[in-house]
Structures are given as C-alpha cells and as structure tokens.
Design a protein around this motif. Structure first.
Motif, PDB file in Angstrom:
ATOM      1  N   UNK A  91       0.832  -1.210   0.000  1.00  0.00           N
ATOM      2  CA  UNK A  91       0.000   0.000   0.000  1.00  0.00           C
ATOM      3  C   UNK A  91       0.867   1.260   0.000  1.00  0.00           C
ATOM      4  N   UNK A  92       1.785   1.331   0.966  1.00  0.00           N
ATOM      5  CA  UNK A  92       2.601   2.542   1.079  1.00  0.00           C
ATOM      6  C   UNK A  92       3.639   2.630  -0.039  1.00  0.00           C
ATOM      7  N   UNK A  93       4.185   1.511  -0.448  1.00  0.00           N
ATOM      8  CA  UNK A  93       5.183   1.526  -1.527  1.00  0.00           C
ATOM      9  C   UNK A  93       4.562   1.992  -2.844  1.00  0.00           C
ATOM     10  N   UNK A  94       3.342   1.550  -3.150  1.00  0.00           N
ATOM     11  CA  UNK A  94       2.704   1.981  -4.397  1.00  0.00           C
ATOM     12  C   UNK A  94       2.328   3.457  -4.358  1.00  0.00           C
ATOM     13  N   UNK A  95       2.252   4.027  -3.165  1.00  0.00           N
ATOM     14  CA  UNK A  95       2.025   5.469  -3.017  1.00  0.00           C
ATOM     15  C   UNK A  95       3.347   6.233  -2.933  1.00  0.00           C
ATOM     16  N   UNK A  96       4.449   5.502  -3.134  1.00  0.00           N
ATOM     17  CA  UNK A  96       5.796   6.071  -3.077  1.00  0.00           C
ATOM     18  C   UNK A  96       6.095   6.739  -1.735  1.00  0.00           C
ATOM     19  N   UNK A  97       5.631   6.112  -0.657  1.00  0.00           N
ATOM     20  CA  UNK A  97       5.873   6.619   0.698  1.00  0.00           C
ATOM     21  C   UNK A  97       7.042   5.868   1.313  1.00  0.00           C
ATOM     22  N   UNK A  98       7.842   6.589   2.076  1.00  0.00           N
ATOM     23  CA  UNK A  98       8.925   5.953   2.804  1.00  0.00           C
ATOM     24  C   UNK A  98       8.353   5.292   4.055  1.00  0.00           C
ATOM     25  N   UNK A  99       8.966   4.169   4.437  1.00  0.00           N
ATOM     26  CA  UNK A  99       8.487   3.391   5.576  1.00  0.00           C
ATOM     27  C   UNK A  99       9.622   3.106   6.548  1.00  0.00           C
ATOM     28  N   UNK A 100       9.417   3.463   7.787  1.00  0.00           N
ATOM     29  CA  UNK A 100      10.320   3.076   8.865  1.00  0.00           C
ATOM     30  C   UNK A 100       9.717   1.826   9.502  1.00  0.00           C
ATOM     31  N   UNK A 101      10.512   0.789   9.643  1.00  0.00           N
ATOM     32  CA  UNK A 101      10.023  -0.481  10.179  1.00  0.00           C
ATOM     33  C   UNK A 101      10.415  -0.612  11.650  1.00  0.00           C
ATOM     34  N   UNK A 102       9.585  -0.104  12.534  1.00  0.00           N
ATOM     35  CA  UNK A 102       9.832  -0.229  13.965  1.00  0.00           C
ATOM     36  C   UNK A 102       9.476  -1.621  14.456  1.00  0.00           C
ATOM     37  N   UNK A 103       8.444  -2.209  13.878  1.00  0.00           N
ATOM     38  CA  UNK A 103       7.965  -3.535  14.268  1.00  0.00           C
ATOM     39  C   UNK A 103       8.984  -4.608  13.894  1.00  0.00           C
ATOM     40  N   UNK A 104       9.342  -5.472  14.849  1.00  0.00           N
ATOM     41  CA  UNK A 104      10.318  -6.532  14.593  1.00  0.00           C
ATOM     42  C   UNK A 104       9.831  -7.478  13.497  1.00  0.00           C
ATOM     43  N   UNK A 117       9.561  -3.646  -5.281  1.00  0.00           N
ATOM     44  CA  UNK A 117       8.667  -2.514  -5.005  1.00  0.00           C
ATOM     45  C   UNK A 117       9.085  -1.740  -3.759  1.00  0.00           C
ATOM     46  N   UNK A 118       9.728  -2.414  -2.791  1.00  0.00           N
ATOM     47  CA  UNK A 118      10.125  -1.779  -1.544  1.00  0.00           C
ATOM     48  C   UNK A 118      11.482  -1.089  -1.613  1.00  0.00           C
ATOM     49  N   UNK A 119      12.222  -1.336  -2.668  1.00  0.00           N
ATOM     50  CA  UNK A 119      13.582  -0.790  -2.799  1.00  0.00           C
ATOM     51  C   UNK A 119      13.564   0.729  -2.681  1.00  0.00           C
ATOM     52  N   UNK A 120      14.406   1.243  -1.799  1.00  0.00           N
ATOM     53  CA  UNK A 120      14.543   2.680  -1.611  1.00  0.00           C
ATOM     54  C   UNK A 120      13.427   3.313  -0.797  1.00  0.00           C
TER      55      UNK A 120
END
Length: 125
Positions: A91-104, A117-120
C-alpha cells in the motif's frame, strides 16, 4: 510505543477453538481493511482482529512508521501477520511513501522478502 497499542484478550469463541487452524486458502482470502482515522490496517477474525498500527513521521512527505503487528494468539503461526505485512507495505510503496520499520516482524518480513517494489522506500531509524 504508541498509546493506541493495546493487547486484547481472546474472545470466548477463539478460546474454544484454540486447536483450529485456517487453511492456506482461507488465509489467502483474508480481507485487510484500512482505518485511516486510527492509523491501522486490520483483519477481522470472528470476534477478534489482527492489526498493524502505524504513525505518520512526516506529514509533508507522508513517510510512515510501521509500529506494531498483533495477531491474537489463537491465530498465530498461520500466515496472518504476513498477509498484513505484505498488504501494508505494498500500500505505502505503491504510493511512493517511505516506511520506517519499527515492528520486529516487519523487519523480518522485509529481510526475508526482497521485493523490488520496496527498494529505496524503507528508511532507517
């Protein structure tokens, strides 16, 4: 840790069905809902729900912090967290949003599923 995060007790229905497992077809057919006002994606599981909560890091860019993935104990180990992780990150990658992964769990999912799709789009602390 977000104030929205709260562990819920298992419903009576779920407690009665502790040995019941979902088939891979059932897991694959799960519907993920997005509650934008509560910054949560969720899957209804009878009287319970599995959910992934996030927060907006930067309102200008829309960068998000994916904070918590919770699956009720009775449903753990069946691929439900993976369905949530893929849906939310897609969802967020297709909107070209950056994602911080706090969840283990999301960190684990990301490392085990090198999806182009998640690259960068995944950012550090």
């Amino acid at each position: 840790m977000s104030g929205r995060y709260a562990l819920r007790s298992l419903s009576q229905h779920a407690k009665r069905n502790l040995g019941t497992r979902m088939s891979s077809t059932e897991v694959g057919a799960l519907q993920v809902q997005h509650d934008e006002s509560n910054m949560e994606f969720y899957i209804k599981l009878g009287d319970d729900k599995a959910f992934l909560q996030y927060d907006v890091l930067n309102p200008v860019t829309g960068a998000v912090d994916l904070q918590h993935t919770v699956v009720p104990e009775v449903f753990q180990g069946q691929g439900i967290a993976k369905v949530l992780a893929k849906t939310v990150m897609d969802h967020f990658a297709t909107q070209n949003k950056q994602m911080k992964l706090t969840c283990w769990y999301l960190k684990k999912y990301y490392n085990e599923n090198q999806i182009q799709l998640y690259a960068g789009r995944v950012i550090g602390d």
